[in-house]
Write a protein that holds these residues in place. Structure first.
Motif, PDB file in Angstrom:
ATOM      1  N   ARG A  37       3.586 -12.199  19.373  1.00 20.80           N
ATOM      2  CA  ARG A  37       3.721 -12.735  20.739  1.00 20.80           C
ATOM      3  C   ARG A  37       5.145 -12.582  21.252  1.00 20.80           C
ATOM      4  O   ARG A  37       5.376 -12.281  22.425  1.00 20.80           O
ATOM      5  CB  ARG A  37       3.286 -14.201  20.777  1.00 20.80           C
ATOM      6  N   ALA A  38       6.121 -12.787  20.382  1.00 20.38           N
ATOM      7  CA  ALA A  38       7.528 -12.695  20.787  1.00 20.38           C
ATOM      8  C   ALA A  38       7.915 -11.274  21.180  1.00 20.38           C
ATOM      9  O   ALA A  38       8.831 -11.075  21.989  1.00 20.38           O
ATOM     10  CB  ALA A  38       8.426 -13.190  19.657  1.00 20.38           C
ATOM     11  N   GLY A  69       6.151  -9.210  22.883  1.00 20.25           N
ATOM     12  CA  GLY A  69       5.746  -9.012  24.276  1.00 20.25           C
ATOM     13  C   GLY A  69       5.306  -7.596  24.588  1.00 20.25           C
ATOM     14  O   GLY A  69       4.601  -6.944  23.812  1.00 20.25           O
ATOM     15  N   LYS A  70       5.776  -7.085  25.734  1.00 15.53           N
ATOM     16  CA  LYS A  70       5.334  -5.777  26.219  1.00 15.53           C
ATOM     17  C   LYS A  70       5.902  -4.616  25.410  1.00 15.53           C
ATOM     18  O   LYS A  70       5.456  -3.469  25.573  1.00 15.53           O
ATOM     19  CB  LYS A  70       5.717  -5.615  27.688  1.00 15.53           C
ATOM     20  N   LYS A  71       6.874  -4.884  24.543  1.00 17.03           N
ATOM     21  CA  LYS A  71       7.450  -3.826  23.707  1.00 17.03           C
ATOM     22  C   LYS A  71       6.544  -3.452  22.536  1.00 17.03           C
ATOM     23  O   LYS A  71       6.806  -2.483  21.824  1.00 17.03           O
ATOM     24  CB  LYS A  71       8.818  -4.262  23.165  1.00 17.03           C
ATOM     25  N   LEU A  72       5.500  -4.232  22.337  1.00 13.89           N
ATOM     26  CA  LEU A  72       4.570  -3.979  21.241  1.00 13.89           C
ATOM     27  C   LEU A  72       3.786  -2.693  21.506  1.00 13.89           C
ATOM     28  O   LEU A  72       3.161  -2.534  22.551  1.00 13.89           O
ATOM     29  CB  LEU A  72       3.607  -5.161  21.115  1.00 13.89           C
ATOM     30  N   ILE A  95       8.437  -4.595   9.003  1.00 17.76           N
ATOM     31  CA  ILE A  95       9.317  -3.781   9.835  1.00 17.76           C
ATOM     32  C   ILE A  95       8.502  -2.584  10.327  1.00 17.76           C
ATOM     33  O   ILE A  95       8.154  -1.700   9.551  1.00 17.76           O
ATOM     34  CB  ILE A  95      10.541  -3.304   9.034  1.00 17.76           C
ATOM     35  N   THR A  96       8.172  -2.579  11.603  1.00 15.71           N
ATOM     36  CA  THR A  96       7.364  -1.491  12.160  1.00 15.71           C
ATOM     37  C   THR A  96       8.124  -0.653  13.175  1.00 15.71           C
ATOM     38  O   THR A  96       7.709   0.454  13.502  1.00 15.71           O
ATOM     39  CB  THR A  96       6.107  -2.073  12.838  1.00 15.71           C
ATOM     40  N   SER A  97       9.234  -1.190  13.684  1.00 17.42           N
ATOM     41  CA  SER A  97      10.031  -0.479  14.682  1.00 17.42           C
ATOM     42  C   SER A  97      11.368  -1.192  14.807  1.00 17.42           C
ATOM     43  O   SER A  97      11.549  -2.303  14.314  1.00 17.42           O
ATOM     44  CB  SER A  97       9.323  -0.481  16.045  1.00 17.42           C
ATOM     45  N   ARG A  98      12.312  -0.547  15.494  1.00 19.71           N
ATOM     46  CA  ARG A  98      13.593  -1.208  15.730  1.00 19.71           C
ATOM     47  C   ARG A  98      13.404  -2.482  16.542  1.00 19.71           C
ATOM     48  O   ARG A  98      14.058  -3.491  16.306  1.00 19.71           O
ATOM     49  CB  ARG A  98      14.561  -0.265  16.451  1.00 19.71           C
ATOM     50  N   TRP A  99      12.513  -2.416  17.530  1.00 23.72           N
ATOM     51  CA  TRP A  99      12.286  -3.593  18.368  1.00 23.72           C
ATOM     52  C   TRP A  99      11.708  -4.744  17.543  1.00 23.72           C
ATOM     53  O   TRP A  99      12.113  -5.909  17.704  1.00 23.72           O
ATOM     54  CB  TRP A  99      11.341  -3.248  19.515  1.00 23.72           C
ATOM     55  N   GLY A 117      16.549 -11.590  15.703  1.00 19.49           N
ATOM     56  CA  GLY A 117      17.174 -12.188  16.871  1.00 19.49           C
ATOM     57  C   GLY A 117      18.398 -11.440  17.361  1.00 19.49           C
ATOM     58  O   GLY A 117      19.356 -12.051  17.848  1.00 19.49           O
ATOM     59  N   VAL A 118      18.375 -10.101  17.249  1.00 13.10           N
ATOM     60  CA  VAL A 118      19.501  -9.288  17.707  1.00 13.10           C
ATOM     61  C   VAL A 118      18.983  -8.141  18.573  1.00 13.10           C
ATOM     62  O   VAL A 118      17.781  -7.831  18.561  1.00 13.10           O
ATOM     63  CB  VAL A 118      20.317  -8.708  16.523  1.00 13.10           C
TER      64      VAL A 118
END
Length: 329
Positions: free
Chosen positions: A23-24, A26-29, A48-52, A59-60
């Motif tokens: 959920r956190a 968001g649209k970057k998923l 870990i699936t992506s940088r995002w 939290g960075v």
């Protein structure tokens, strides 16, 4: 003893469930990423699936990981460290990268299932435990791997991350964050557990060689030891071991290959094993007696020397305690 921050022990870092992480994001998923996060979390791996995704967990800003990938030299301190007669090239990550690596390391260690004969970099196991497996040995064959971490290349790291459950994008990202100059860096907190994971197929082969020759085996980091209570060391053990490593990225340090048998002393992982229990070498026992005499007769020992002396004495006392418990069982 320094405790580990709870966030570093959590595969999701600041999140208490994969759903909250999803959920956190968001649209970057991305498509299929939610299912992949759930799958990795179920395996006990940092999802870990992506940088995002990584940036959201920690939290960075995700851009920092791109910088770490493209300009790794900015995130390491390089220096040389003397250890006995050997000088090691240390590649120590700076604060930001070190936190990421410590988190990855703790959680990969929790997911890694060590073979019975592996004692190095495994929680609850020590070189003393490893040496104890060889008590009453009538012969010992020891083999050492040269430059264990630096000789483990990115290709093997990436391949083994794929084998434990990561997909290609994640394996590439993690590999870029835990390797430096195309290999595992000496000084990174991720290198110990990743060296064990990378060595997995070779561990299976070493165990098979030991079983074939009815020998006992332990591995403590880069130190592999075979032993037996009867007969003499089979020359074909070394032939089989050398043949295997000729087909891997690792090389045997031929200067450290040792074959010892009765009546000569048999030493394993720094401890003597000929007899019913492990013990210190004569030279080390004499050294400990001298240290204890110094502690009892001198009150002006420099602080740096005092801590070093106490470390050696505490180690000897700890060994004696373990041997006493083993003998009483």
């Amino acid at each position: 003893m320094r405790t580990t921050h709870p966030l570093l022990l959590n595969p999701l870092f600041q999140f208490d469930s994969p759903d909250r992480l999803i959920r956190a994001m968001g649209k970057k998923l991305k498509r299929g990423e939610a299912e992949e996060i759930q799958r990795l979390a179920a395996l006990g791996l940092p999802p870990i699936t992506s940088r995002w995704c990584l940036g959201t967990m920690l939290g960075v800003n995700a851009g920092i990981f791109r910088s770490m990938e493209l300009r790794p030299h900015r995130y390491y301190r390089n220096f040389r460290l003397a250890s006995g007669n050997k000088v090691r090239n240390i590649r120590a990550p700076k604060a930001g990268l070190k936190v990421v690596q410590r988190w990855i390391a703790h959680n990969l260690a929790n997911a890694y299932v060590a073979p019975d004969h592996v004692y190095g970099f495994v929680s609850g196991r020590s070189h003393i435990d490893a040496a104890m497996q060889h008590v009453n040995a009538s012969w010992v064959v020891s083999v050492d791997i040269s430059d264990f971490f630096p000789s483990t290349p990115v290709s093997v790291v990436r391949s083994r991350l794929l084998s434990i459950g990561y997909q290609e994008v994640a394996a590439n990202l993690i590999t870029s964050l835990v390797t430096y100059e195309e290999s595992l860096p000496q000084g990174a907190p991720t290198s110990p557990v990743l060296s064990n994971i990378c060595f997995g197929p070779s561990d299976l082969k070493m165990a098979a060689i030991a079983e074939h020759y009815d020998a006992r085996i332990t591995r403590y980091a880069d130190d592999i030891v075979f032993s037996g209570e009867t007969g003499i060391p089979h020359a074909d053990i070394l032939v089989s071991v050398r043949d295997h490593f000729e087909r891997t990225c690792w090389d045997i340090n031929e200067r450290k290959v040792r074959i010892s048998q009765a009546p000569n002393r048999r030493k394993v992982h720094g401890l003597l094993v000929h007899g019913g229990s492990v013990r210190l070498t004569k030279g080390y026992r004499n050294r400990i007696r001298a240290y204890k005499h110094l502690l009892n007769t001198r009150s002006d020992i420099p602080q740096e020397d005092y801590h070093s002396i106490m470390g050696h004495v505490s180690y000897a006392d700890h060994l004696a305690e373990l041997v006493g418990k083993s003998d009483s069982n």
